[in-house]
Design an enzyme around this catalytic site. Structure first.
Site, short mmCIF file in Angstrom:
data_model
loop_
_atom_site.label_atom_id
_atom_site.label_comp_id
_atom_site.label_asym_id
_atom_site.label_seq_id
_atom_site.Cartn_x
_atom_site.Cartn_y
_atom_site.Cartn_z
N LYS A 64 -4.46 -12.40 -1.22
CA LYS A 64 -4.29 -12.35 0.18
C LYS A 64 -5.78 -12.32 0.91
CE LYS A 64 0.09 -10.08 1.26
NZ LYS A 64 0.72 -9.08 1.61
N ARG A 92 -12.70 -27.37 2.15
CA ARG A 92 -11.14 -27.07 1.83
C ARG A 92 -11.07 -26.31 0.39
NH1 ARG A 92 -11.30 -32.76 3.45
NH2 ARG A 92 -10.67 -32.84 5.66
N HIS A 113 0.62 1.15 8.43
CA HIS A 113 -0.06 0.34 9.40
C HIS A 113 -0.08 0.75 10.92
CE1 HIS A 113 -0.14 -3.46 6.66
NE2 HIS A 113 -1.32 -2.80 6.71
N LYS A 136 0.78 -5.00 -10.18
CA LYS A 136 0.81 -6.03 -8.92
C LYS A 136 0.53 -7.40 -9.53
CE LYS A 136 -1.63 -7.21 -4.92
NZ LYS A 136 -2.56 -6.94 -3.81
N GLU A 160 -2.76 3.99 -3.54
CA GLU A 160 -2.17 2.61 -3.81
C GLU A 160 -2.02 2.87 -5.11
OE1 GLU A 160 -1.33 0.12 -1.91
OE2 GLU A 160 -2.65 0.31 -0.23
N HIS A 170 -7.51 3.01 5.21
CA HIS A 170 -6.07 2.67 4.98
C HIS A 170 -5.42 3.14 4.05
CE1 HIS A 170 -3.43 -0.63 4.11
NE2 HIS A 170 -3.74 -0.44 2.95
N ARG A 192 7.57 -9.46 -3.79
CA ARG A 192 6.01 -9.08 -3.33
C ARG A 192 6.23 -7.93 -2.30
NH1 ARG A 192 0.46 -12.10 -3.15
NH2 ARG A 192 -0.76 -10.64 -2.58
N GLU A 204 4.93 -13.99 -0.92
CA GLU A 204 5.70 -12.65 -0.18
C GLU A 204 7.06 -13.33 0.37
OE1 GLU A 204 3.17 -9.66 0.99
OE2 GLU A 204 4.74 -9.15 2.72
N ASN A 228 4.40 -3.30 -0.39
CA ASN A 228 4.32 -2.64 1.11
C ASN A 228 4.99 -1.34 1.31
OD1 ASN A 228 2.88 -4.96 1.74
ND2 ASN A 228 4.86 -6.10 2.59
N HIS A 288 3.54 1.16 3.67
CA HIS A 288 2.76 0.32 4.64
C HIS A 288 3.45 0.32 6.22
CE1 HIS A 288 0.42 -0.02 1.04
NE2 HIS A 288 -0.57 -0.97 1.74
N1 GLY Z 1 -1.36 -5.34 -0.33
C1 GLY Z 1 -0.25 -6.00 -0.56
C2 GLY Z 1 -0.02 -7.35 -1.29
O1 GLY Z 1 -1.11 -7.76 -1.84
O2 GLY Z 1 0.97 -7.94 -1.38
#
Ligand code: GLY
Length: 358
Positions: free
Chosen positions: A143, A121, A251, A226, A185, A264, A240, A236, A244, A247
């Site tokens: 993430k 956990r 994507h 960031k 980025e 990417h 946040r 997000e 993107n 993106h």
């Molecule tokens: N890669 C975008 C974020 O971490 O929100």
């Protein structure tokens, strides 16, 4: 040595950045944490370059180190691979006073973070990113995920690491194409939050591989931006989303060409130019701003689409993105250098028009 704090109450952590810090990692950990065992998850490329050094640094600081190597590449980000790693963690008798270390690029970081988030956990996680893309983006912000056959990053969590250690000197072994995808980025942070940093990149991006102090600065400024955004909106729900930028289209391009055709960061670079063009067509930015974004991105990340994609299919893929809201495609569009906005009213006609001109 540069230090950035990512402030999330009890889950706050430090991002430490320096040129040549890898051999000190054991002492850095020992000074701050009481973990006894650390399982290093790394991939077959990074392992032969750095795993021995990192394990030795941990052992020299009196920690027990175990190295688990996974095959390099996106296909390792699977539940099957995760199960193998849970079993390895059990074999090493990792417990809640142990930590998982991700030593590698985005795939290793996402998978190792996912193991740390779910084994018993949740046990502590240390991110030690070895690509520019991972150093300025995926290692920071929590993430973590694995892929299913039919959907990327679909099983995951927001699970913050306890520490991020970034050694810019490891980037000297990175192929030029992968270094450049990371720059996409870095440029993104200038466009979304810091016009001064964008200007600095216009002047200095071409020599980042030659100057370790400039490289540390570019990584530090990216991580600072960031960390500032994630501190305000960990999961997000709002701001946040600005991370993107580039993106939505990026994507979709990755999906349509098949993962691995475009890297990417290359897809994001194309996406940033495309999305800036939508902003230009809407009159949100002027031509000069568009040309600066386009010029910066194209000179830093030279990439062309392998072939002309089917535009309807591309729009269909965008409309299935998990970041959409109430079935509307979410676009992050530049409003001026250093500021972007969230738009959910971009029409299919506008997207097609941006493609026609591009
Ligand atoms: N890669 C975008 C974020 O971490 O929100």
């Amino acid at each position: 040595m540069e230090q950035i704090a990512l402030n999330l109450g009890e889950r706050s952590y430090k991002i430490i950045i320096a040129d040549g810090i890898l051999d000190d990692i054991g002492y850095i950990i020992k000074r701050q944490f009481s973990w006894k065992k650390i399982m290093i998850i790394t991939d077959s490329n990074v392992s032969k370059l750095y795993a021995g050094r990192v394990a030795a640094s941990l052992e020299n600081a009196g920690l027990q180190a175990f190295v688990e190597e996974i095959p390099a590449g996106e296909s390792s980000k699977s539940l099957a691979r995760a199960e193998e790693l849970y079993n390895a963690a059990l074999d090493c008798r990792l417990d809640r006073n142990s930590a998982i270390m991700a030593l590698g690029g985005g795939v290793v970081g996402d998978l190792a973070g996912f193991i740390a988030a779910t084994y018993m956990r949740g046990i502590a996680c240390i991110q030690v990113p070895t690509t520019l893309l991972a150093q300025v983006d995926s290692s920071v912000g929590g993430k973590v995920a694995v892929n299913l056959q039919r959907a990327k990053n679909i099983v995951g969590a927001f699970y913050q690491p306890s520490l991020v250690v970034i050694d810019s000197s490891v980037l000297s072994s990175l192929p030029d194409r992968e270094f450049r995808e990371g720059l996409a980025e870095v440029i993104k942070y200038g466009v979304i939050k810091d016009a001064g940093f964008f200007r600095w990149l216009e002047e200095n991006a071409s020599r980042l591989r030659l100057s370790s102090s400039d490289l540390v600065y570019a990584i530090k400024r990216s991580c600072e931006i960031k960390a500032g955004v994630v501190s305000q909106d960990e999961t997000e729900q709002g701001i946040r989303r600005i991370l993107n930028y580039g993106h939505t289209v990026g994507h979709a391009l990755e999906t349509i060409f098949g993962y691995g055709t475009l890297l990417h960061g290359e897809a994001v670079a194309l996406g940033m130019v495309f999305e800036a063009r939508i902003a230009l067509l809407r009159g949100i930015i002027d031509e000069r701003t568009f040309l600066r974004i386009e010029g910066m991105v194209r000179s830093a990340v030279p990439v062309v689409m392998p072939y002309e994609p089917d535009r309807d299919r591309l729009i269909e893929i965008m409309s299935l993105d998990k970041k959409n809201l109430n079935e509307k495609i979410v676009f992050i569009l530049p409003e001026t250098l250093g500021r972007v906005g969230v738009y959910t009213d971009v029409t299919k006609e506008e997207i097609l028009q941006a493609f026609t001109i591009g």
